[in-house]
Enzyme design. Structure first.
Site, PDB file in Angstrom:
ATOM      1  N   HIS A  76     -13.892  12.472  17.919  1.00 27.62           N
ATOM      2  CA  HIS A  76     -13.076  12.836  18.839  1.00 27.62           C
ATOM      3  C   HIS A  76     -13.872  14.195  19.366  1.00 27.62           C
ATOM      4  O   HIS A  76     -13.766  14.429  20.646  1.00 27.62           O
ATOM      5  CB  HIS A  76     -11.583  12.969  18.279  1.00 27.62           C
ATOM      6  CG  HIS A  76     -10.583  13.777  19.268  1.00 27.62           C
ATOM      7  ND1 HIS A  76     -10.381  13.430  20.706  1.00 27.62           N
ATOM      8  CD2 HIS A  76     -10.275  15.260  19.283  1.00 27.62           C
ATOM      9  CE1 HIS A  76      -9.847  14.146  21.248  1.00 27.62           C
ATOM     10  NE2 HIS A  76      -9.426  15.259  20.429  1.00 27.62           N
ATOM     11  N   ASP A 105     -30.581  20.169  48.036  1.00 28.61           N
ATOM     12  CA  ASP A 105     -30.664  19.113  46.512  1.00 28.61           C
ATOM     13  C   ASP A 105     -30.835  20.172  45.480  1.00 28.61           C
ATOM     14  O   ASP A 105     -31.092  21.492  45.634  1.00 28.61           O
ATOM     15  CB  ASP A 105     -31.890  18.076  46.583  1.00 28.61           C
ATOM     16  CG  ASP A 105     -31.249  16.861  45.847  1.00 28.61           C
ATOM     17  OD1 ASP A 105     -31.155  17.024  44.630  1.00 28.61           O
ATOM     18  OD2 ASP A 105     -30.787  15.884  46.432  1.00 28.61           O
ATOM     19  N   TRP A 141     -16.316  17.645  13.670  1.00 27.72           N
ATOM     20  CA  TRP A 141     -17.386  18.041  14.479  1.00 27.72           C
ATOM     21  C   TRP A 141     -18.288  19.162  14.341  1.00 27.72           C
ATOM     22  O   TRP A 141     -19.359  19.097  14.748  1.00 27.72           O
ATOM     23  CB  TRP A 141     -16.698  18.122  16.088  1.00 27.72           C
ATOM     24  CG  TRP A 141     -16.292  19.647  16.223  1.00 27.72           C
ATOM     25  CD1 TRP A 141     -15.348  20.381  15.961  1.00 27.72           C
ATOM     26  CD2 TRP A 141     -17.155  20.611  17.106  1.00 27.72           C
ATOM     27  NE1 TRP A 141     -15.174  21.673  16.399  1.00 27.72           N
ATOM     28  CE2 TRP A 141     -16.386  21.842  17.127  1.00 27.72           C
ATOM     29  CE3 TRP A 141     -18.281  20.358  17.603  1.00 27.72           C
ATOM     30  CZ2 TRP A 141     -17.031  23.002  17.545  1.00 27.72           C
ATOM     31  CZ3 TRP A 141     -18.889  21.812  18.118  1.00 27.72           C
ATOM     32  CH2 TRP A 141     -18.071  22.914  18.241  1.00 27.72           C
ATOM     33  N   SER A 168     -30.914  17.175  27.005  1.00 26.96           N
ATOM     34  CA  SER A 168     -30.099  16.932  28.278  1.00 26.96           C
ATOM     35  C   SER A 168     -29.585  18.221  28.925  1.00 26.96           C
ATOM     36  O   SER A 168     -29.867  18.485  29.992  1.00 26.96           O
ATOM     37  CB  SER A 168     -29.066  15.809  28.306  1.00 26.96           C
ATOM     38  OG  SER A 168     -28.123  15.857  29.301  1.00 26.96           O
ATOM     39  N   SER A 169     -28.777  18.827  28.211  1.00 27.50           N
ATOM     40  CA  SER A 169     -27.931  19.976  28.496  1.00 27.50           C
ATOM     41  C   SER A 169     -28.844  21.207  28.726  1.00 27.50           C
ATOM     42  O   SER A 169     -28.953  21.792  29.824  1.00 27.50           O
ATOM     43  CB  SER A 169     -26.883  20.586  27.593  1.00 27.50           C
ATOM     44  OG  SER A 169     -27.195  20.414  26.280  1.00 27.50           O
ATOM     45  N   HIS A 252     -20.147  29.534  19.104  1.00 25.84           N
ATOM     46  CA  HIS A 252     -19.183  30.301  19.825  1.00 25.84           C
ATOM     47  C   HIS A 252     -19.603  30.468  21.418  1.00 25.84           C
ATOM     48  O   HIS A 252     -18.732  30.110  22.172  1.00 25.84           O
ATOM     49  CB  HIS A 252     -19.042  31.776  19.544  1.00 25.84           C
ATOM     50  CG  HIS A 252     -17.616  32.252  20.005  1.00 25.84           C
ATOM     51  ND1 HIS A 252     -16.383  31.910  19.486  1.00 25.84           N
ATOM     52  CD2 HIS A 252     -17.609  33.097  21.059  1.00 25.84           C
ATOM     53  CE1 HIS A 252     -15.424  32.222  20.432  1.00 25.84           C
ATOM     54  NE2 HIS A 252     -16.247  33.257  21.292  1.00 25.84           N
ATOM     55  N   GLU A 254     -21.045  28.231  22.905  1.00 30.39           N
ATOM     56  CA  GLU A 254     -20.577  26.956  23.411  1.00 30.39           C
ATOM     57  C   GLU A 254     -19.155  26.848  23.930  1.00 30.39           C
ATOM     58  O   GLU A 254     -18.817  26.148  24.929  1.00 30.39           O
ATOM     59  CB  GLU A 254     -20.614  25.936  22.251  1.00 30.39           C
ATOM     60  CG  GLU A 254     -20.230  24.308  22.542  1.00 30.39           C
ATOM     61  CD  GLU A 254     -20.914  23.857  23.558  1.00 30.39           C
ATOM     62  OE1 GLU A 254     -21.999  24.196  23.887  1.00 30.39           O
ATOM     63  OE2 GLU A 254     -20.317  22.727  24.171  1.00 30.39           O
ATOM     64  N   TYR A 256     -17.603  29.167  25.211  1.00 32.64           N
ATOM     65  CA  TYR A 256     -17.637  29.875  26.940  1.00 32.64           C
ATOM     66  C   TYR A 256     -18.455  28.880  27.526  1.00 32.64           C
ATOM     67  O   TYR A 256     -18.196  28.806  28.755  1.00 32.64           O
ATOM     68  CB  TYR A 256     -18.165  31.298  26.550  1.00 32.64           C
ATOM     69  CG  TYR A 256     -17.174  31.963  25.899  1.00 32.64           C
ATOM     70  CD1 TYR A 256     -16.063  32.440  26.365  1.00 32.64           C
ATOM     71  CD2 TYR A 256     -17.525  32.501  24.671  1.00 32.64           C
ATOM     72  CE1 TYR A 256     -15.085  32.937  25.789  1.00 32.64           C
ATOM     73  CE2 TYR A 256     -16.631  33.144  23.937  1.00 32.64           C
ATOM     74  CZ  TYR A 256     -15.468  33.391  24.538  1.00 32.64           C
ATOM     75  OH  TYR A 256     -14.567  34.330  23.650  1.00 32.64           O
ATOM     76  N   SER A 267     -11.299  30.393  40.326  1.00 29.17           N
ATOM     77  CA  SER A 267     -11.620  31.504  41.268  1.00 29.17           C
ATOM     78  C   SER A 267     -12.052  30.806  42.794  1.00 29.17           C
ATOM     79  O   SER A 267     -12.069  31.716  43.648  1.00 29.17           O
ATOM     80  CB  SER A 267     -12.709  32.276  40.764  1.00 29.17           C
ATOM     81  OG  SER A 267     -12.721  32.811  39.499  1.00 29.17           O
ATOM     82  N   HIS A 301     -16.182  35.028  13.580  1.00 32.17           N
ATOM     83  CA  HIS A 301     -14.850  34.774  13.599  1.00 32.17           C
ATOM     84  C   HIS A 301     -14.187  33.369  13.134  1.00 32.17           C
ATOM     85  O   HIS A 301     -13.070  33.006  12.843  1.00 32.17           O
ATOM     86  CB  HIS A 301     -14.083  35.400  14.884  1.00 32.17           C
ATOM     87  CG  HIS A 301     -14.261  34.505  15.996  1.00 32.17           C
ATOM     88  ND1 HIS A 301     -14.496  35.308  17.183  1.00 32.17           N
ATOM     89  CD2 HIS A 301     -14.539  33.280  16.427  1.00 32.17           C
ATOM     90  CE1 HIS A 301     -14.645  34.322  18.114  1.00 32.17           C
ATOM     91  NE2 HIS A 301     -14.539  33.286  17.711  1.00 32.17           N
ATOM     92  N   HIS A 302     -15.251  32.444  13.276  1.00 33.96           N
ATOM     93  CA  HIS A 302     -15.024  31.043  12.832  1.00 33.96           C
ATOM     94  C   HIS A 302     -15.022  30.839  11.447  1.00 33.96           C
ATOM     95  O   HIS A 302     -14.896  29.818  10.817  1.00 33.96           O
ATOM     96  CB  HIS A 302     -15.831  30.154  13.397  1.00 33.96           C
ATOM     97  CG  HIS A 302     -15.898  30.127  15.036  1.00 33.96           C
ATOM     98  ND1 HIS A 302     -15.007  29.254  15.680  1.00 33.96           N
ATOM     99  CD2 HIS A 302     -16.619  30.845  16.023  1.00 33.96           C
ATOM    100  CE1 HIS A 302     -15.131  29.344  17.053  1.00 33.96           C
ATOM    101  NE2 HIS A 302     -16.003  30.483  17.081  1.00 33.96           N
ATOM    102  N   THR A 327     -11.548  39.056  29.763  1.00 39.24           N
ATOM    103  CA  THR A 327     -10.870  37.746  29.963  1.00 39.24           C
ATOM    104  C   THR A 327      -9.517  38.049  30.773  1.00 39.24           C
ATOM    105  O   THR A 327      -9.070  37.531  31.634  1.00 39.24           O
ATOM    106  CB  THR A 327     -10.484  37.140  28.758  1.00 39.24           C
ATOM    107  OG1 THR A 327     -11.670  36.871  28.044  1.00 39.24           O
ATOM    108  CG2 THR A 327      -9.881  35.516  28.953  1.00 39.24           C
ATOM    109  N   LYS A 330      -9.979  38.772  34.280  1.00 45.45           N
ATOM    110  CA  LYS A 330      -9.966  37.513  35.161  1.00 45.45           C
ATOM    111  C   LYS A 330      -8.572  37.037  35.259  1.00 45.45           C
ATOM    112  O   LYS A 330      -8.224  36.873  36.525  1.00 45.45           O
ATOM    113  CB  LYS A 330     -10.559  36.342  34.392  1.00 45.45           C
ATOM    114  CG  LYS A 330     -12.089  36.670  34.232  1.00 45.45           C
ATOM    115  CD  LYS A 330     -12.914  35.579  33.780  1.00 45.45           C
ATOM    116  CE  LYS A 330     -14.308  35.347  34.519  1.00 45.45           C
ATOM    117  NZ  LYS A 330     -14.591  35.244  35.854  1.00 45.45           N
ATOM    118  N   ARG A 449      -4.983  21.100   9.141  1.00 41.66           N
ATOM    119  CA  ARG A 449      -5.588  20.152  10.056  1.00 41.66           C
ATOM    120  C   ARG A 449      -6.562  18.987   9.363  1.00 41.66           C
ATOM    121  O   ARG A 449      -6.864  19.220   7.929  1.00 41.66           O
ATOM    122  CB  ARG A 449      -6.504  20.831  10.988  1.00 41.66           C
ATOM    123  CG  ARG A 449      -7.714  21.684  10.464  1.00 41.66           C
ATOM    124  CD  ARG A 449      -8.334  22.371  11.369  1.00 41.66           C
ATOM    125  NE  ARG A 449      -9.249  21.921  12.188  1.00 41.66           N
ATOM    126  CZ  ARG A 449     -10.356  22.412  12.836  1.00 41.66           C
ATOM    127  NH1 ARG A 449     -10.600  23.499  12.613  1.00 41.66           N
ATOM    128  NH2 ARG A 449     -11.012  21.687  13.798  1.00 41.66           N
TER     129      ARG A 449
END
Lengths: 536, 291
Positions: A76, A105, A141, A168-169, A252, A254, A256, A267, A301-302, A327, A330, A449
């Protein structure tokens, strides 16, 4: 000039289905492919989520074995992150960036096609693991060793699928950077660009910097599993925690990567329906850049409870809390943009407002977890699950849906059903809170979890959460209906501008825009910029 | 042959190569995964088909772009797009290596000292699991996985290899200057010399690996030292191999007269790549061999 202009035009005529969709060099067609792919994956990953919530409906094991439950949670996560959120953002970038900067293009159209077509193959590899001996990856994951190395045949497939997604990315992001830096219409300075382009420019930089690091992490895992190295084995002088460091150095930023483009969309949407310029455009740009910079120095922090030295805990706690500053800028700027605006609540605006509220809730629970002592309580509980679903569903996914409802009339040339899209919104926004808000309580009360069974004390809120989950899942079928109706059946033509206060180059083209958006560079009118800031 | 107009945008024709590329990559990965899972024959066959597809795709795709470029289809904007593409590709490569260098630094700064009993974390591991393990580098860990081994010193083959790669960067730059000066002979000579230097580097690297495996018992299994050593030098060697192949292609294209004084981006891109590989080697020489 004639030969090139002809080269641009002659391909518009008479192309077979295969040519159009498999050999494309057209940013709109490739953008559509990306969006369709992520839409499909939303229901694959969503299907896994439904099974998870069905199992958690009551305490005890009802539907599946614990190992299969772990496969579902792991897949998932992988499907939703790499198959839904990221491709959807790239699809939106493909569609909108050339339109917003006055380009014909993308800068490298063939590479663009390559980036897309890698994805279906990558997910074929990943999803095929369900049918293998030992099943799909089941260590979450995040794929932490040594647990993940205990899996069966799936490991090699999972690692190579991740490599393909990474390629790809990275290629997609190289293309986006080259497009934004090289193909802007003359006179469209960087600080005249719409926020969506800015957010993607910065996001692309993050992607190119961190996806190779993920590739490195899983490559070390591949070597440990198959070639007898000891990267993650302390007996050989390695360290399983090293994987976590390398992984979260990717992971991390990722996070963002999955939210900055949504910031860009919001925005765009908020000023349009507030009928005011975006408040603090430059501050928004700088805030996005600072979030991106900070994302590189907060990764541990993870891992607060893994046994870090005290100095690291303190450093990563403070650097993490710093992110709340840009943040906050924003969020305040969106609210201030709405302040005293003549608001109207068309569907994209509803999603944008829901985004602001839900993302802020997720942001606040993030600040709670940034506190090391508090995190020892929240770690590995449903509290973190609630937190990242608020930012990824209420944030990233709602941002994507806001963008789709904002630009769908531009893409298709037709308006969608007001009634059904509003029903989709209200049903989603209520059910998503029924689904995820109780998970805060469960987590604080100590429910772990990634567990298929739980103490009966958690039964009530789990049932509420599951009901919300089925409700939210079913609601997304309305979305499918709205999109199909809009594209194929809607009689109501969209005007070029679509929304009466929408500015920016994309709204100067007819709806739908021509096959090649701009064949000649458009002239930039400083009073018609998307963000409405004329001060530069 | 009309020159492209800088005021008109250029969008390339449709191409079948991207989809062929993805099929090749898919088959390659599918074959590799099956092979690793013990389906040797099937895996190898699928992997080989994938590899051939990728190689064929490269000839087809790059040949296509070269023909378009020779026809003068590309304006300066397209040229800039290509340059940006290559720049950011190299940037991503930097971060790929950064993952392994980061792992090396982390292991040497934290993990090995902790295993040796330094700090709060170290005290526990050292007292309860691996009593008396003393931290040193190189190491194959407290359980001496892979058995006793000797690391290669920096001042033999690695030093020669450093000199080879550094001089190859110089010869490549001389070749580039010759290209810009329109001196074909000098270009082909120095580019050929660069290829030779690169190939010699690779030969010596293979010899060093062979020596490490056969005489020094320093293998992939030699704990964390063998792991970090081989992954860093191995991926670097892979990049030198690719770079050498790219240089050979450039040499052939120079010999065919594909480039002129102004238009030779392919050559420059390969040169950037080669210099990047060179810089990675300098970091390797310092952090893997000397320190």
């Amino acid at each position: 000039m004639s030969s090139t202009a002809q080269a641009i035009h002659h391909e518009e005529h008479r192309q077979s289905f295969f040519e159009r969709w498999f050999m494309s060099t057209n940013h709109k067609d490739i953008g559509t492919l990306y969006l369709l792919f992520s839409f499909l994956m939303l229901f694959v990953g969503g299907g896994f989520a439904m099974l998870i919530r069905a199992e958690l409906f009551e305490p005890g094991l009802q539907l599946m074995q614990p190992y299969f439950f772990n496969e579902l949670t792991s897949m998932h996560g992988l499907v939703m992150i790499f198959g839904v959120i990221m491709p959807a953002f790239v699809g939106l970038a493909n569609w909108m960036i050339p339109l917003q900067i006055g380009a014909p293009d993308m800068a490298l159209p063939r590479l663009n096609n390559l980036s897309f077509w890698i994805l279906p193959f990558a997910f074929a590899l990943l999803l095929s693991t369900f049918f293998m001996p030992g099943g799909a990856p089941a260590a979450g994951w995040t794929m932490y060793p040594p647990l993940v190395l205990e899996g069966g045949s799936s490991i090699a497939f999972m690692i190579f699928a991740i490599h393909l997604m990474g390629i790809s990315s990275i290629l997609g992001s190289i293309n986006i950077i080259a497009t934004i830096l090289n193909l802007r219409a003359p006179g469209l300075d960087l600080l005249k660009m719409p926020m969506f382009c800015w957010s993607w420019l910065i996001t692309s930089f993050l992607v190119i910097a961190v996806m190779p690091v993920l590739a490195g992490a899983v490559t070390m895992m591949l070597f440990d599993r198959f070639f007898g190295t000891n990267f993650f084995n302390a007996a050989g002088g390695g360290d399983p925690v090293m994987y976590q460091h390398v992984f979260w150095f990717f992971g991390h930023p990722e996070v963002y990567i999955m939210i900055l483009p949504a910031f860009g969309i919001i925005s765009e949407v908020v000023p349009t329906f507030s009928r005011k310029p975006l408040f603090g455009y430059k501050a928004m740009v700088y805030a996005t850049a600072s979030i991106a910079f900070l994302s590189f120095i907060v990764w541990s922090h993870h891992m607060f409870t893994v046994g870090l030295p005290l100095g690291a805990e303190v450093f990563f706690m403070y650097s993490t809390m710093l992110i709340a500053v840009p943040t906050g800028v924003k969020v305040f700027n969106w609210v201030t943009t709405m302040w005293r605006g003549s608001l109207s609540f068309e569907v994209p605006m509803l999603w944008a407002i829901a985004f602001i509220v839900l993302f802020t809730i997720g942001g606040f629970s993030g600040v709670m977890m940034a506190l090391v002592p508090a995190d020892f309580q929240y770690n590995q509980t449903y509290f973190i699950v609630a937190h990242f679903h608020y930012v990824l569903v209420g944030g990233a996914l709602f941002g994507i849906i806001a963008g789709v409802y904002y630009w769908l009339p531009k893409w298709s040339g037709h308006m969608y059903s007001n009634f059904w899209s509003k029903l989709h919104f209200w049903s989603s926004v209520i059910s998503v809170n029924v689904l995820f808000f109780p998970q805060h309580f469960l987590g604080l009360a100590g429910m772990p979890r990634r567990m298929p069974d739980y103490n009966v004390a958690f039964a009530d809120w789990n049932m509420v959460s599951s009901i919300g989950g089925f409700w939210f899942g079913a609601t997304q079928l309305i979305f499918v209906g709205v999109v199909i109706h809009c594209v194929f059946f809607s009689k109501q033509k969209a005007t070029a501008r679509v929304w009466d206060h929408a500015y920016g180059l994309e709204w100067t083209l007819p709806s739908p825009p021509p096959h090649h958006s701009f064949t000649l560079p458009p002239v930039i009118d400083d009073s018609q910029l998307a963000h409405g800031d004329t001060s530069h | 042959m009309s020159q492209p107009d800088a005021n008109v945008y250029y969008v390339p024709h449709k191409s079948r190569w991207p989809i062929i590329a993805t099929i090749g990559m898919f088959l390659f990965m599918l074959g590799a995964a099956n092979w690793l899972n013990g389906h040797d024959i099937a895996g190898q066959v699928i992997l080989a088909v994938g590899a051939l597809t990728i190689i064929g795709m490269m000839f087809g795709w790059f040949g296509n772009v070269i023909r378009e470029s020779m026809k003068g289809n590309f304006n300066s904007q397209v040229d800039t797009s290509f340059r940006m593409g290559m720049t950011w590709f190299i940037f991503s490569e930097v971060f790929f290596f950064a993952a392994f260098f980061g792992g090396l630094f982390y292991v040497r700064t934290f993990v090995v000292p902790w295993l040796g009993g330094v700090g709060d974390k170290g005290v526990l591991t050292n007292d309860y699991i691996w009593q008396g393990f003393s931290a040193a580098w190189p190491t194959n860990g407290p359980e001496a996985i892979g058995g006793a081994f000797t690391a290669t010193g920096p001042w033999g083959i690695p030093l020669i290899n450093t000199l080879l790669l550094l001089s190859s960067s110089i010869t490549l730059t001389i070749a580039h200057h010759a290209l810009r000066a329109g001196d074909r002979k000098r270009l082909i000579g120095f580019l050929g010399l660069t290829i030779l230097l690169g190939a010699t580097f690779l030969g010596l690297q293979v010899h060093e690996y062979w020596d490490s495996y056969v005489h020094l018992n320093m293998t992939l299994h030699s704990g964390i030292y063998g792991a970090t050593f081989y992954i860093l030098t191995g991926f670097h060697g892979l990049h030198v191999t690719l770079g050498t192949i790219m240089l050979i292609v450039m040499w052939l294209r120079c010999a065919r007269g594909h480039f002129d004084r102004e238009h030779h981006f392919a050559f420059e891109a390969v040169a950037w790549y080669w210099h990047f590989v060179d810089v990675i080697w300098l970091c390797l020489f310092l952090f893997v061999y000397i320190l």
